[in-house]
Design a protein around this motif. Structure first.
Motif, short mmCIF file in Angstrom:
data_model
loop_
_atom_site.label_atom_id
_atom_site.label_comp_id
_atom_site.label_asym_id
_atom_site.label_seq_id
_atom_site.Cartn_x
_atom_site.Cartn_y
_atom_site.Cartn_z
N GLY A 1 0.83 -1.20 0.00
CA GLY A 1 0.00 0.00 0.00
C GLY A 1 0.86 1.24 0.00
O GLY A 1 1.95 1.25 0.56
N ASP A 2 0.37 2.28 -0.64
CA ASP A 2 1.08 3.55 -0.66
C ASP A 2 0.97 4.18 0.73
O ASP A 2 0.00 3.95 1.45
CB ASP A 2 0.47 4.48 -1.69
N PHE A 3 1.97 4.97 1.11
CA PHE A 3 1.89 5.64 2.40
C PHE A 3 2.62 6.97 2.35
O PHE A 3 3.51 7.19 1.55
CB PHE A 3 2.42 4.76 3.53
N TRP A 4 2.17 7.88 3.23
CA TRP A 4 2.79 9.19 3.34
C TRP A 4 4.16 9.07 3.96
O TRP A 4 4.36 8.28 4.87
CB TRP A 4 1.94 10.12 4.21
N ILE A 5 5.10 9.87 3.48
CA ILE A 5 6.40 10.00 4.11
C ILE A 5 6.56 11.45 4.58
O ILE A 5 5.78 12.32 4.18
CB ILE A 5 7.56 9.57 3.18
N GLY A 6 7.55 11.71 5.39
CA GLY A 6 7.72 13.02 6.01
C GLY A 6 8.39 14.05 5.13
O GLY A 6 9.23 14.81 5.61
N LEU A 7 8.03 14.10 3.88
CA LEU A 7 8.62 15.05 2.93
C LEU A 7 7.54 15.99 2.43
O LEU A 7 6.47 15.55 2.01
CB LEU A 7 9.24 14.28 1.76
N PHE A 8 7.81 17.27 2.49
CA PHE A 8 6.83 18.27 2.03
C PHE A 8 7.56 19.39 1.31
O PHE A 8 8.77 19.56 1.43
CB PHE A 8 6.03 18.82 3.21
N GLN A 9 6.79 20.17 0.58
CA GLN A 9 7.34 21.28 -0.18
C GLN A 9 6.85 22.60 0.41
O GLN A 9 5.65 22.77 0.65
CB GLN A 9 6.91 21.17 -1.64
N ARG A 10 7.79 23.50 0.64
CA ARG A 10 7.42 24.83 1.13
C ARG A 10 6.45 25.51 0.16
O ARG A 10 6.58 25.36 -1.06
CB ARG A 10 8.66 25.71 1.28
N ASP B 1 6.27 28.55 -0.75
CA ASP B 1 6.87 29.57 -1.60
C ASP B 1 7.95 29.01 -2.54
O ASP B 1 8.67 29.76 -3.18
CB ASP B 1 7.48 30.68 -0.75
N ALA B 2 8.04 27.69 -2.64
CA ALA B 2 9.11 27.05 -3.42
C ALA B 2 8.82 27.06 -4.91
O ALA B 2 7.68 27.09 -5.36
CB ALA B 2 9.30 25.61 -2.95
N ALA B 3 9.91 27.01 -5.68
CA ALA B 3 9.80 26.92 -7.14
C ALA B 3 9.25 25.54 -7.51
O ALA B 3 9.67 24.53 -6.98
CB ALA B 3 11.16 27.13 -7.78
N GLU B 4 8.30 25.52 -8.41
CA GLU B 4 7.69 24.27 -8.85
C GLU B 4 8.40 23.71 -10.06
O GLU B 4 8.93 24.46 -10.85
CB GLU B 4 6.21 24.49 -9.20
N PRO B 5 8.42 22.39 -10.25
CA PRO B 5 7.80 21.42 -9.35
C PRO B 5 8.77 20.82 -8.32
O PRO B 5 8.34 20.12 -7.43
CB PRO B 5 7.34 20.32 -10.30
N ASP B 6 10.07 21.10 -8.44
CA ASP B 6 11.00 20.33 -7.61
C ASP B 6 11.81 21.15 -6.61
O ASP B 6 12.75 20.64 -6.01
CB ASP B 6 11.94 19.51 -8.49
N GLY B 7 11.44 22.38 -6.37
CA GLY B 7 12.18 23.19 -5.41
C GLY B 7 11.58 23.14 -4.01
O GLY B 7 10.39 22.89 -3.84
N GLY B 8 12.41 23.35 -3.01
CA GLY B 8 11.94 23.55 -1.65
C GLY B 8 11.41 22.34 -0.91
O GLY B 8 10.67 22.49 0.06
N TRP B 9 11.78 21.14 -1.32
CA TRP B 9 11.34 19.94 -0.60
C TRP B 9 12.15 19.79 0.67
O TRP B 9 13.36 19.97 0.67
CB TRP B 9 11.46 18.71 -1.49
N ARG B 10 11.47 19.46 1.78
CA ARG B 10 12.12 19.35 3.09
C ARG B 10 11.57 18.16 3.88
O ARG B 10 10.39 17.82 3.76
CB ARG B 10 11.86 20.60 3.92
N TRP B 11 12.43 17.60 4.71
CA TRP B 11 11.99 16.57 5.66
C TRP B 11 11.37 17.24 6.87
O TRP B 11 11.81 18.32 7.28
CB TRP B 11 13.17 15.70 6.10
N VAL B 12 10.37 16.60 7.47
CA VAL B 12 9.72 17.15 8.67
C VAL B 12 10.70 17.31 9.83
O VAL B 12 10.47 18.11 10.74
CB VAL B 12 8.52 16.29 9.12
N THR B 13 11.79 16.57 9.81
CA THR B 13 12.79 16.62 10.88
C THR B 13 13.81 17.73 10.68
O THR B 13 14.61 18.01 11.57
CB THR B 13 13.56 15.30 10.94
N GLY B 14 13.84 18.33 9.48
CA GLY B 14 14.85 19.33 9.17
C GLY B 14 16.13 18.73 8.64
O GLY B 14 17.08 19.45 8.33
N GLU B 15 16.17 17.37 8.52
CA GLU B 15 17.36 16.72 7.97
C GLU B 15 17.61 17.22 6.55
O GLU B 15 16.66 17.57 5.83
CB GLU B 15 17.16 15.19 7.89
N LYS B 16 18.86 17.20 6.14
CA LYS B 16 19.22 17.61 4.79
C LYS B 16 18.67 16.60 3.78
O LYS B 16 18.74 15.39 3.99
CB LYS B 16 20.73 17.72 4.67
N LEU B 17 18.15 17.09 2.68
CA LEU B 17 17.60 16.24 1.63
C LEU B 17 18.70 15.91 0.62
O LEU B 17 18.81 16.53 -0.42
CB LEU B 17 16.41 16.94 0.94
#
Length: 127
Positions: A66-75, A77-93
């Motif tokens: 089954g598909d599941f959510w992971i802790g990655l989100f995009q700000r 104000d980020a450039a689309e489609p691939d800018g500004g992705w961040r981990w919920v923990t603040g870890e470096k991507l």
């Protein structure tokens, strides 16, 4: 939001918990649920998959199916489609595992990541 099944797996000194619900949940709901699992501890969060080894260890075989959510989100104000992705923990991507042609910000509203069990890759999705 009712949990249906909870599975746990240890990897590299961390405990990972997979929660399946009786109904579909949004990324925001899943994130809020993860933060409430153990209020006395501040390290519960949606999974951050930071290497292929970690991805393999956590998604086969116990978490597969089954598909599941992971802790990655995009700000917002980020450039689309691939800018500004961040981990919920603040870890470096440093590691990404996007499926082909992803992220694509389909319909201009996809800013959260899910793990696709069929491909073993990530997809940007609307929460």
């Amino acid at each position: 939001m009712t949990p249906l099944l909870i599975q746990m797996r240890a990897y590299d000194g961390h405990l990972y918990t997979m929660v399946r619900f009786t109904e579909e949940v949004t990324w925001d709901q899943a994130n809020a649920f993860s933060l409430e699992l153990e209020p006395s501890q501040d390290d519960w969060h949606l999974a951050t998959l930071t290497s292929q080894e970690e991805t393999d260890a956590l998604t086969r075989p116990i978490f597969y199916g089954g598909d599941f959510w992971i802790g990655l989100f995009q700000r917002a104000d980020a450039a689309e489609p691939d800018g500004g992705w961040r981990w919920v923990t603040g870890e470096k991507l440093d590691y990404t595992n996007w499926d082909e042609n992803e992220p694509n910000n389909f319909n201009g509203i996809e800013n959260h990541a899910e793990f696709l069990s069929v491909s073993g890759k990530w997809n940007d999705e609307h929460p």
